[in-house]
Design a protein around this motif. Structure first.
Motif, PDB file in Angstrom:
ATOM      1  N   ALA A  40       0.966  -1.179  -0.107  1.00 53.04           N
ATOM      2  CA  ALA A  40       0.026  -0.042  -0.114  1.00 53.04           C
ATOM      3  C   ALA A  40       0.944   1.355   0.051  1.00 53.04           C
ATOM      4  O   ALA A  40       0.655   2.328  -0.772  1.00 53.04           O
ATOM      5  N   LEU A  41       2.115   1.192   0.775  1.00 60.28           N
ATOM      6  CA  LEU A  41       2.853   2.304   0.827  1.00 60.28           C
ATOM      7  C   LEU A  41       3.460   2.691  -0.619  1.00 60.28           C
ATOM      8  O   LEU A  41       3.444   3.941  -0.936  1.00 60.28           O
ATOM      9  N   LYS A  46       3.833   5.738  -5.557  1.00 60.31           N
ATOM     10  CA  LYS A  46       3.768   5.690  -6.852  1.00 60.31           C
ATOM     11  C   LYS A  46       2.736   6.913  -7.447  1.00 60.31           C
ATOM     12  O   LYS A  46       2.814   7.744  -8.349  1.00 60.31           O
ATOM     13  N   LEU A  47       1.640   6.906  -6.588  1.00 63.55           N
ATOM     14  CA  LEU A  47       0.608   7.612  -7.031  1.00 63.55           C
ATOM     15  C   LEU A  47       0.792   9.214  -6.950  1.00 63.55           C
ATOM     16  O   LEU A  47       0.408  10.102  -7.597  1.00 63.55           O
ATOM     17  N   ALA A  48       1.682   9.198  -5.524  1.00 61.87           N
ATOM     18  CA  ALA A  48       2.041  10.714  -5.235  1.00 61.87           C
ATOM     19  C   ALA A  48       3.316  11.219  -6.013  1.00 61.87           C
ATOM     20  O   ALA A  48       3.415  12.501  -6.166  1.00 61.87           O
ATOM     21  N   GLY A  49       3.880  10.309  -6.785  1.00 56.70           N
ATOM     22  CA  GLY A  49       5.103  10.919  -7.469  1.00 56.70           C
ATOM     23  C   GLY A  49       6.358  11.338  -6.601  1.00 56.70           C
ATOM     24  O   GLY A  49       7.034  11.968  -6.878  1.00 56.70           O
ATOM     25  N   GLN A  50       6.171  10.907  -5.494  1.00 54.71           N
ATOM     26  CA  GLN A  50       7.314  11.331  -4.463  1.00 54.71           C
ATOM     27  C   GLN A  50       7.436  10.067  -3.197  1.00 54.71           C
ATOM     28  O   GLN A  50       6.660   8.920  -3.187  1.00 54.71           O
ATOM     29  N   ALA A 183     -12.976   3.326  -3.908  1.00 57.92           N
ATOM     30  CA  ALA A 183     -11.614   3.052  -4.183  1.00 57.92           C
ATOM     31  C   ALA A 183     -10.960   4.493  -4.974  1.00 57.92           C
ATOM     32  O   ALA A 183     -11.786   5.299  -5.776  1.00 57.92           O
ATOM     33  N   HIS A 184      -9.664   4.608  -5.059  1.00 66.65           N
ATOM     34  CA  HIS A 184      -9.231   5.693  -5.690  1.00 66.65           C
ATOM     35  C   HIS A 184      -9.173   5.345  -7.036  1.00 66.65           C
ATOM     36  O   HIS A 184      -9.284   4.125  -7.611  1.00 66.65           O
ATOM     37  N   PRO A 185      -9.689   6.299  -8.077  1.00 69.86           N
ATOM     38  CA  PRO A 185     -10.120   6.037  -9.336  1.00 69.86           C
ATOM     39  C   PRO A 185      -8.941   5.537 -10.483  1.00 69.86           C
ATOM     40  O   PRO A 185      -9.083   4.848 -11.430  1.00 69.86           O
ATOM     41  N   SER A 186      -7.758   5.517  -9.774  1.00 68.18           N
ATOM     42  CA  SER A 186      -6.597   4.705 -10.445  1.00 68.18           C
ATOM     43  C   SER A 186      -6.750   3.374 -10.509  1.00 68.18           C
ATOM     44  O   SER A 186      -6.066   2.778 -11.430  1.00 68.18           O
ATOM     45  N   GLY A 187      -7.770   2.907  -9.489  1.00 64.49           N
ATOM     46  CA  GLY A 187      -7.426   1.260  -9.246  1.00 64.49           C
ATOM     47  C   GLY A 187      -6.178   0.827  -8.498  1.00 64.49           C
ATOM     48  O   GLY A 187      -6.046  -0.332  -8.446  1.00 64.49           O
ATOM     49  N   MET A 188      -5.349   1.714  -8.120  1.00 64.69           N
ATOM     50  CA  MET A 188      -4.225   1.175  -7.570  1.00 64.69           C
ATOM     51  C   MET A 188      -4.406   1.072  -6.065  1.00 64.69           C
ATOM     52  O   MET A 188      -3.700   0.054  -5.218  1.00 64.69           O
ATOM     53  N   ASN A 326     -13.338  -1.434 -10.172  1.00 64.54           N
ATOM     54  CA  ASN A 326     -12.027  -1.270 -10.834  1.00 64.54           C
ATOM     55  C   ASN A 326     -10.767  -1.600  -9.888  1.00 64.54           C
ATOM     56  O   ASN A 326      -9.945  -2.346 -10.557  1.00 64.54           O
ATOM     57  N   PHE A 327     -10.849  -1.315  -8.601  1.00 64.39           N
ATOM     58  CA  PHE A 327      -9.675  -1.817  -7.642  1.00 64.39           C
ATOM     59  C   PHE A 327      -9.955  -3.290  -7.704  1.00 64.39           C
ATOM     60  O   PHE A 327      -8.744  -4.098  -7.660  1.00 64.39           O
ATOM     61  N   GLN A 328     -10.970  -3.948  -7.428  1.00 62.79           N
ATOM     62  CA  GLN A 328     -11.088  -5.418  -7.422  1.00 62.79           C
ATOM     63  C   GLN A 328     -10.714  -6.098  -8.390  1.00 62.79           C
ATOM     64  O   GLN A 328      -9.960  -7.009  -8.371  1.00 62.79           O
ATOM     65  N   HIS A 329     -11.120  -5.492  -9.591  1.00 66.83           N
ATOM     66  CA  HIS A 329     -10.991  -6.374 -10.821  1.00 66.83           C
ATOM     67  C   HIS A 329      -9.130  -6.206 -11.383  1.00 66.83           C
ATOM     68  O   HIS A 329      -8.733  -7.143 -11.595  1.00 66.83           O
ATOM     69  N   ASN A 330      -8.581  -5.142 -10.987  1.00 64.78           N
ATOM     70  CA  ASN A 330      -7.226  -4.992 -11.015  1.00 64.78           C
ATOM     71  C   ASN A 330      -6.465  -5.764  -9.996  1.00 64.78           C
ATOM     72  O   ASN A 330      -5.214  -6.249 -10.421  1.00 64.78           O
ATOM     73  N   ASN A 331      -7.050  -5.963  -8.796  1.00 66.72           N
ATOM     74  CA  ASN A 331      -6.175  -6.648  -7.889  1.00 66.72           C
ATOM     75  C   ASN A 331      -7.033  -7.645  -7.124  1.00 66.72           C
ATOM     76  O   ASN A 331      -7.691  -7.563  -5.945  1.00 66.72           O
TER      77      ASN A 331
END
Ligand SMILES: NC(=O)c1ccc[n+]([C@@H]2O[C@H](COP(=O)([O-])OP(=O)(O)OC[C@H]3O[C@@H](n4cnc5c(N)ncnc54)[C@H](O)[C@@H]3O)[C@@H](O)[C@H]2O)c1
Length: 338
Positions: A40-41, A46-50, A183-188, A326-331
């Protein structure tokens, strides 16, 4: 301004960390991974770019909690998500819940006092309203709890009121969440429950992805439009933004209490049908007897948060289901264990 986010790798915490970074805050996450994973971290970063600063810390330990503040003297506010949250487990293991949820909060409050940190945002729950006498539920409704988990929330609310009464500098925002989903719209990032999910939407998500056979629906004879239980579901990204608003609004000493919900109630079958639209196929379900302790309906009056926090939920049921799927499908198996 650096914000200590306890439980920041968990479900709501991870989304809130991103919302805080988006709003320009610096963040320090503290978690012991009792109900979350390092993956998760990595995804938050990755999403934050930092690289988001992280401290592995068990807040039940006073020494570890004080060390966290000693090593991070720029902390200016705390958002306290860390806690155990499974109602059923709390009935069987009440001491685990009192030990974890109360001790971690007391240690944080002691460390804040020692290091001169005056702002605290607390994750409370609509569970403190029990079976409400009237709907929608306002913040001044009577409080009743039916489980050790709920009692930890109410006890912590009382502790915060007492500590703030004795400390004229302390600013506390108590946020009573209704039912966070999506979930976050990125699905991550999203909700990654251990074992069989306790909550409705993650359960439906696992039925939708084929990990569980069908959804048991407990009771279809409640006094609600279709007989199934009605709840106020709120998109986790709306909830995350609610924390940013709560932090911004925390400008004067005192204790402020807000419902974070949408004000709309949806039944179990409403959620099933909306999820079917999101995932594109039927969700098998079976009606079962009512479960003891369940109530017919629960939804918020969100007016106080609208006025006091200048915040309201903007995402609807279709977004909640789409982003959950989207999150469930990707993960399909959640976060990896690495
Ligand atoms: N998800 C819900 O439906 C809901 C509803 C109302 C209130 N809440 C409250 O919101 C908060 C966050 O909920 P969530 O759904 O994100 O839960 P979660 O389990 O996903 O996140 C909680 C995080 O706290 C961490 N944690 C627990 N005890 C800790 C300790 N002693 N030291 C350090 N870290 C610890 C866990 O590892 C986890 O990452 C909780 O306090 C919960 O009770 C949740």
């Amino acid at each position: 301004m650096r914000i200590l986010v306890t439980g920041g790798t968990g479900y709501i915490g991870s989304h809130t960390v991103l919302a805080l970074l988006d709003a320009g805050y610096d963040v320090l996450i503290a978690d012991n991974y009792v109900n979350s994973k390092p993956e998760a971290l990595r995804r938050i970063c990755k999403l934050a770019g930092q690289d988001v600063p992280f401290a592995l810390c068990d807040l039940r330990s006073e020494a570890e909690t004080f060390k966290l503040f000693a090593e991070n003297t720029d902390i200016e506010a705390v958002i306290h998500f860390a806690g155990l949250k499974a109602v059923g487990e709390s009935v069987h293991e009440p001491l685990l819940y009192f030990d974890n949820n109360l001790k971690s909060t007391l240690n944080l409050l002691k460390a804040m006092q020692e290091y001169g940190v005056h702002s605290f945002v607390f994750s409370s729950s609509a569970t403190v309203y029990g079976d409400p006498a009237s709907l929608p539920i306002r913040e001044d409704a009577a409080l009743h709890v039916a489980s050790p988990y709920g009692r930890t929330k109410l006890m912590i609310e009382d502790i915060l009121r007492d500590v703030a009464h004795a400390d004229p500098a302390l600013r506390v925002s108590i946020l009573r969440y209704f039912n966070p989903v999506g979930a976050h719209p990125s699905g991550m990032i999203g909700e990654d429950p251990n074992g069989i999910p306790n909550n409705l939407m993650p359960f439906i998500a696992q039925v939708a992805v084929g990990k569980l056979d069908y959804l048991p629906v407990y009771g279809d004879d409640y006094d609600t439009p279709d007989g199934t239980g009605v709840r106020d579901y709120i998109h986790v990204c709306d909830l995350a933004e609610g924390h940013v608003s709560a932090l911004k609004a925390l400008t004067a000493p005192g204790v402020y209490t807000f419902n974070l919900g949408t004000g709309h109630g949806y039944s179990v079958l409403d959620i099933v049908h909306a999820y079917e639209t999101a995932c594109g196929h039927a969700i098998p379900y079976a009606i079962k007897p009512r479960r003891s302790g369940d109530i017919a309906a629960c939804f918020a009056d969100p007016a106080h948060a609208r006025e006091g926090l200048h915040w309201e939920a903007t995402r609807g049921l279709a977004d909640m289901c789409k982003d959950s799927w989207n999150f469930q499908h990707n993960n399909p198996d959640g976060y990896s264990n690495d």
